[in-house]
Every structure is written in C-alpha cells, then in structure tokens.
Design an enzyme around this catalytic site. Sequence first.
Site, short mmCIF file in Angstrom:
data_model
loop_
_atom_site.label_atom_id
_atom_site.label_comp_id
_atom_site.label_asym_id
_atom_site.label_seq_id
_atom_site.Cartn_x
_atom_site.Cartn_y
_atom_site.Cartn_z
N ALA A 80 -37.34 -35.39 19.70
CA ALA A 80 -36.96 -35.73 18.33
C ALA A 80 -35.86 -34.78 17.88
O ALA A 80 -35.55 -33.79 18.57
CB ALA A 80 -38.16 -35.60 17.40
N LYS A 81 -35.26 -35.05 16.77
CA LYS A 81 -34.32 -34.12 16.14
C LYS A 81 -34.21 -34.48 14.68
O LYS A 81 -34.41 -35.64 14.31
CB LYS A 81 -32.93 -34.25 16.80
CG LYS A 81 -32.07 -33.03 16.60
CD LYS A 81 -32.55 -31.91 17.51
CE LYS A 81 -31.51 -30.91 17.84
NZ LYS A 81 -31.82 -30.28 19.14
#
Length: 422
Positions: free
Chosen positions: A108-109
């Site tokens: 994720a980011k």
Amino acid sequence: MATVEWRSPASEMAVRQFEIAAERLHLDKNVSARLKRPDRALIVSVPTRMNDGHVHVFTGYRVQHNDVLGPFKGGIRYHPDVNLGEVSALAMWMTWKCALAGLPLGGAKGGVACDPSKISRKELQEMTRRYTAEIINFIGPEMDVPAPDMGTNEQVMAWVMDTYSQHKGYAVPGVVTGKPVDIGGTQGRREATGRGVVYTIIEAAKHLGIDLPGRTAAVQGFGNVGSVAAKELAGVGVKVIAVSDRTGGFYDAKGLPIERVIDYVGKTSKNSTLEGCPWGEPVSNADLLELKCDILIPAALGMQITGGNAGKLKCKVLAEGANGPTTLEADEVLKEKGIFVVPDILANAGGVIVSYFEWVQDLQNFFWTEEEINKRLRDILTRAFYEVLDMSRKEKVDMRLAALMIGVNRVARAMLWRGLYA
Ligand code: GLU
C-alpha cells in the site's frame, strides 16, 4: 476502454515493469489482469485550519494494491507532487518489495499533496490528524499499517498512532511503524533503509570483486535514506564524493566529511537542508548523477535516471535508495553499459523489513535489541540479494527483472491457492 483514473507516468512505469515480469513468468492471465490494478484507492479531502485562520483543503490518498500475503503495508508521503497515479505505483512496488523480502505483508502507499517545508508544525499536526481520521476505517494492525516515507517522520507517525488510538479508546501502537521508540517504535527503524542499501552494496561489491575501501560514491538525496547510506558507506571506507538534496549538492573529489555534513544539516543549517554547506564545491542534482564514481545512490524522487541521462552515468554500481528512480528506457541503456543495478525493491527494502520487526514486536509487546534487529535485517537482505542474483543468472535477465519475477511469482502463487471470492 474503461477510464482508469489511477494511471499516470509513474503507474504506467510500474504496470509495464509488472507486465514484463508477468510475460517472462508465463503468469496466469486472470491473475495478471487483477494484479495490474490496486485492490482499493481512496481519495480524501483533508480540511486544515491554517495559521492565518483560513481552512485549506489538502488532497490525501491511500492506495491498497494487494493483501493476499498479509495486511497492507507502506509509507505515507508528504510532497507537492503526490497524486493518485504516483501513490498507486508506489503501492504496487510495496507489494513486490514485501514479497521479495518474504514478509507476510501486502502493498500500500499513502500521501498528501503538500509541501511540508512550507507549513508550520501545528498545521502539519492538524493535517496529519485529519488525514488519519479520513482513512481510519481502512487502516489498523490487521488491515493496513502505514509508515514514514518522503516528507514524513517519527513525529508524524506518533500523531497517526495517537489519532487512531483516540478513536479506538485505547493505545494501538501496531497501527503504524516508524514510531518513536518511546511509544512502541523499534530500535534501528530510522536507520534501516539507508543501512539496508549499504548491506546490498556490500554483497554487490563481493559479487563484482570490488574492494570497497577507497572506492567512491555519490548520493542524491540527503534525507533519512541518503544521509544514513552515506554515513554507513563512509563507515566501510568508501569516499563519499558528492551529496545533494532539494536545494542542490556539494562535491569534493577527496571525499566529504559525512558525519560533519550530517551535523551541519541537523544543527547549523537554517532550514535543515544542505544549503550553505561549508564543504566541497556546489554541484546540481542532475550533474551529481553523471559524476565519475564507483557507486551511485539515487535516494530522492522517482524517475531521475531516464533515457536522456542514463548514457552519461559513469558508475559501476547503481543502488536504488529511492522508489522508481530509473525509467524503463534508462534500464535498457544501463544494461548495454554493463552498470550493475541493485533495484529499488531490493536495495531499499530495509525500511519495510524493520517495519515488519516493529509490527511483530508491537503485536507481542516484546522488544528486541538493536543488535538483533540489525542481524535479522542483514540476514533477510543478504538472502534476498542472492535469490535475485541466482534468478538473474538462471533466467539471463537483469537484476530488476529478476527481483520483480520473484516478488510477482510469490504473490501470484498465493492468489492461485486462495482462489477468487465469488
Ligand atoms: N516508505 C518505505 C518504503 O517505501 C517504508 C514502508 C514501510 O516501512 O512500511 O519502503
């Protein structure tokens, strides 16, 4: 063709890298179609009361690419250029990075489009707390665990942890990593990424028969990754001849006094940058990349090494501290020139590896020493380095493709086992 809102130059690059690896692996077409896109992408408005009294609405993102191997994991970036496409690319790279390191975590980011150097501490805190509140139903120790990235640090993580904990009604240290040690952070997290870059350079040097003491290095970016990598390189006898940050860089063929430069940025400099550094001659960020040196470390923004400048690089080893610093066109040129690349998802994996240790320690309420952390970090990175090297020899592909093939393959196998939820 449906509108694909999250596509941008960065995500085009990430998706193309994935496609090359998927073709080479003869990946199941259905799995491949799914992995090209994120699981989920959130865009949130982050209203923040600024010091002058007006409310500025920042735009925040959290993109969760894949969690087949475990909870989503990845940093939060504060930078003016943050957008959905860039965050999506970074989220996809996190998936491969975690899988390559063998971590039970997904990718994720997140980020907020803002310039943290231009907003006050109070504004930064309010923005961070509101951003956290906006994504609160999508994060948590079992779901998605944020961490620092460009423009964020342990203080920002402490605010995220506090906001989340306030909403729950009890302390939840495991919701973020890269926290201060005083509130459940781990020893060695701050240094982990830069340290990991150097561990992989040591293995690359062994493989190439390069004796590191007396060799030269140039480092683009003097934040948490670049400054620690420069210090660790100096520690093994490498002469760091140039460093830079967003304000420009400094070059000295005889080597810069790295510890003193770090001290200057932390204590003397007006704005915590290299501006006005009293050592070396000024050099631009672009020229730094083209300096003659043995080791080049891009540790700043993505897409710095392109078809335009790759031909001018004069290093032997390119160790990617940044995420996505090298474009696909540049990769072709580097291959022809015989430059040995330690790709981002391997070179900078030290950060998320020690984040994983932090998360495990938080879940168990049982903490390890810095020696244990560093030893386990080095073991994982060394094993990953040789897995990538073996794959690149066996498949006759470059180090980047080999690293991607290992990461993608692990994720794809897990997806095939788990099947489609219908
Ligand atoms: N932001 C770092 C990265 O790009 C670390 C992520 C983490 O520790 O979760 O790898």
